[in-house]
Design a protein around this motif. Structure first.
Motif, PDB file in Angstrom:
ATOM      1  N   UNK A 161       0.807  -1.231   0.000  1.00 26.01           N
ATOM      2  CA  UNK A 161       0.000   0.000   0.000  1.00 26.01           C
ATOM      3  C   UNK A 161       0.841   1.282   0.000  1.00 26.01           C
ATOM      4  N   UNK A 162       2.098   1.194  -0.400  1.00 24.39           N
ATOM      5  CA  UNK A 162       2.927   2.406  -0.468  1.00 24.39           C
ATOM      6  C   UNK A 162       2.405   3.370  -1.522  1.00 24.39           C
ATOM      7  N   UNK A 163       1.882   2.837  -2.617  1.00 31.63           N
ATOM      8  CA  UNK A 163       1.331   3.700  -3.659  1.00 31.63           C
ATOM      9  C   UNK A 163       0.116   4.476  -3.178  1.00 31.63           C
ATOM     10  N   UNK A 164      -0.730   3.814  -2.382  1.00 34.90           N
ATOM     11  CA  UNK A 164      -1.923   4.485  -1.863  1.00 34.90           C
ATOM     12  C   UNK A 164      -1.540   5.580  -0.869  1.00 34.90           C
ATOM     13  N   UNK A 165      -0.580   5.293   0.011  1.00 34.61           N
ATOM     14  CA  UNK A 165      -0.123   6.303   0.979  1.00 34.61           C
ATOM     15  C   UNK A 165       0.542   7.469   0.244  1.00 34.61           C
ATOM     16  N   UNK A 166       1.307   7.166  -0.790  1.00 35.78           N
ATOM     17  CA  UNK A 166       1.930   8.225  -1.591  1.00 35.78           C
ATOM     18  C   UNK A 166       0.864   9.073  -2.283  1.00 35.78           C
ATOM     19  N   UNK A 167      -0.201   8.414  -2.746  1.00 35.00           N
ATOM     20  CA  UNK A 167      -1.299   9.153  -3.376  1.00 35.00           C
ATOM     21  C   UNK A 167      -1.968  10.098  -2.372  1.00 35.00           C
ATOM     22  N   UNK A 168      -2.149   9.636  -1.134  1.00 36.39           N
ATOM     23  CA  UNK A 168      -2.739  10.490  -0.092  1.00 36.39           C
ATOM     24  C   UNK A 168      -1.853  11.706   0.173  1.00 36.39           C
ATOM     25  N   UNK A 169      -0.547  11.502   0.259  1.00 37.37           N
ATOM     26  CA  UNK A 169       0.365  12.634   0.480  1.00 37.37           C
ATOM     27  C   UNK A 169       0.394  13.564  -0.733  1.00 37.37           C
ATOM     28  N   UNK A 170       0.248  13.017  -1.925  1.00 40.51           N
ATOM     29  CA  UNK A 170       0.216  13.850  -3.124  1.00 40.51           C
ATOM     30  C   UNK A 170      -1.012  14.751  -3.140  1.00 40.51           C
ATOM     31  N   UNK A 171      -2.143  14.201  -2.730  1.00 44.92           N
ATOM     32  CA  UNK A 171      -3.368  15.002  -2.668  1.00 44.92           C
ATOM     33  C   UNK A 171      -3.226  16.086  -1.601  1.00 44.92           C
ATOM     34  N   UNK A 172      -2.626  15.746  -0.467  1.00 44.95           N
ATOM     35  CA  UNK A 172      -2.387  16.754   0.574  1.00 44.95           C
ATOM     36  C   UNK A 172      -1.468  17.853   0.057  1.00 44.95           C
ATOM     37  N   UNK A 173      -0.456  17.467  -0.703  1.00 42.25           N
ATOM     38  CA  UNK A 173       0.461  18.453  -1.284  1.00 42.25           C
ATOM     39  C   UNK A 173      -0.265  19.381  -2.246  1.00 42.25           C
ATOM     40  N   UNK A 174      -1.147  18.821  -3.056  1.00 39.37           N
ATOM     41  CA  UNK A 174      -1.912  19.636  -3.998  1.00 39.37           C
ATOM     42  C   UNK A 174      -2.844  20.598  -3.252  1.00 39.37           C
TER      43      UNK A 174
ATOM     44  N   UNK B 216      -2.760  24.717  -3.404  1.00 37.30           N
ATOM     45  CA  UNK B 216      -3.921  25.532  -3.773  1.00 37.30           C
ATOM     46  C   UNK B 216      -4.180  26.592  -2.723  1.00 37.30           C
ATOM     47  N   UNK B 217      -4.000  26.244  -1.447  1.00 35.71           N
ATOM     48  CA  UNK B 217      -4.213  27.197  -0.364  1.00 35.71           C
ATOM     49  C   UNK B 217      -3.141  28.281  -0.370  1.00 35.71           C
ATOM     50  N   UNK B 218      -1.953  27.952  -0.867  1.00 37.96           N
ATOM     51  CA  UNK B 218      -0.866  28.929  -0.909  1.00 37.96           C
ATOM     52  C   UNK B 218       0.246  28.631   0.075  1.00 37.96           C
ATOM     53  N   UNK B 219       0.170  27.511   0.766  1.00 39.83           N
ATOM     54  CA  UNK B 219       1.193  27.118   1.731  1.00 39.83           C
ATOM     55  C   UNK B 219       2.274  26.343   0.996  1.00 39.83           C
ATOM     56  N   UNK B 220       3.290  27.065   0.503  1.00 38.97           N
ATOM     57  CA  UNK B 220       4.336  26.445  -0.315  1.00 38.97           C
ATOM     58  C   UNK B 220       5.185  25.506   0.523  1.00 38.97           C
ATOM     59  N   UNK B 221       5.489  25.882   1.756  1.00 39.76           N
ATOM     60  CA  UNK B 221       6.335  25.051   2.610  1.00 39.76           C
ATOM     61  C   UNK B 221       5.649  23.725   2.928  1.00 39.76           C
ATOM     62  N   UNK B 222       4.370  23.787   3.277  1.00 39.27           N
ATOM     63  CA  UNK B 222       3.621  22.560   3.541  1.00 39.27           C
ATOM     64  C   UNK B 222       3.501  21.698   2.299  1.00 39.27           C
ATOM     65  N   UNK B 223       3.298  22.332   1.160  1.00 39.03           N
ATOM     66  CA  UNK B 223       3.190  21.588  -0.105  1.00 39.03           C
ATOM     67  C   UNK B 223       4.502  20.885  -0.425  1.00 39.03           C
ATOM     68  N   UNK B 224       5.625  21.562  -0.180  1.00 35.89           N
ATOM     69  CA  UNK B 224       6.925  20.939  -0.440  1.00 35.89           C
ATOM     70  C   UNK B 224       7.169  19.759   0.493  1.00 35.89           C
ATOM     71  N   UNK B 225       6.761  19.889   1.751  1.00 39.01           N
ATOM     72  CA  UNK B 225       6.955  18.800   2.710  1.00 39.01           C
ATOM     73  C   UNK B 225       6.142  17.572   2.309  1.00 39.01           C
ATOM     74  N   UNK B 226       4.867  17.773   1.974  1.00 37.78           N
ATOM     75  CA  UNK B 226       4.034  16.650   1.562  1.00 37.78           C
ATOM     76  C   UNK B 226       4.516  16.054   0.237  1.00 37.78           C
ATOM     77  N   UNK B 227       4.962  16.896  -0.680  1.00 39.59           N
ATOM     78  CA  UNK B 227       5.454  16.404  -1.975  1.00 39.59           C
ATOM     79  C   UNK B 227       6.731  15.590  -1.796  1.00 39.59           C
ATOM     80  N   UNK B 228       7.582  16.019  -0.886  1.00 41.55           N
ATOM     81  CA  UNK B 228       8.809  15.280  -0.623  1.00 41.55           C
ATOM     82  C   UNK B 228       8.499  13.892  -0.052  1.00 41.55           C
TER      83      UNK B 228
END
Length: 127
Positions: free
Chosen positions: A68-81, A85-97
């Motif tokens: 289920x690593x792909x599913x967890x990665x998908x959840x973090x990708x959605x959080x990053x997106x 959208x909200x404008x929190x670049x630092x949070x987006x970078x952390x979730x994307x990483x």
């Protein structure tokens, strides 16, 4: 000026309403020395593009979902997106990483699994 201010405050302290002439004088004194106030607003848009790895995560979720690593990665990708959208670049970078690390892990484990299956298949087929 002191007399008018003193009289004004005296009337305010006594509870009597100030008369129109006094307010007019106060307004004239207040507007004599002031210049029009101008302000400038500069909107700085960040050109930092944060990749959210949603497509890669979706691919790992559908095709190579090892533990289920792909599913967890998908959840973090959605959080990053969402953070992007909200404008929190630092949070987006952390979730994307985190999503990128999970996608790399899922990809490596999937490739290793495929290689092991091929090696086992070839070794058993020669017997």
């Amino acid at each position: 000026m002191n007399h008018t201010s003193q009289t004004f405050f005296t009337r305010a302290n006594t509870g009597l309403p100030p008369n129109y002439e006094m307010l007019k004088e106060e307004h004239e004194v207040a507007t004599l020395g002031t210049a029009p106030v101008t302000s400038t607003v500069i909107n700085i848009r960040s050109d930092t593009s944060v990749p959210d790895h949603v497509v890669w995560s979706l691919f790992n979720t559908l095709f190579m979902n090892w533990c289920c690593l792909g599913f967890v990665a998908f959840a973090y990708s959605v959080k990053s997106r969402d953070r992007k959208i909200v404008g929190d670049v630092t949070g987006a970078q952390a979730y994307a990483s985190t999503a990128r690390c999970l996608n790399i892990s899922a990809l490596i484990f999937s490739i290793l699994t495929i290689v092991i299956v091929i090696v086992l298949f070839l070794s058993f087929s020669q017997m």
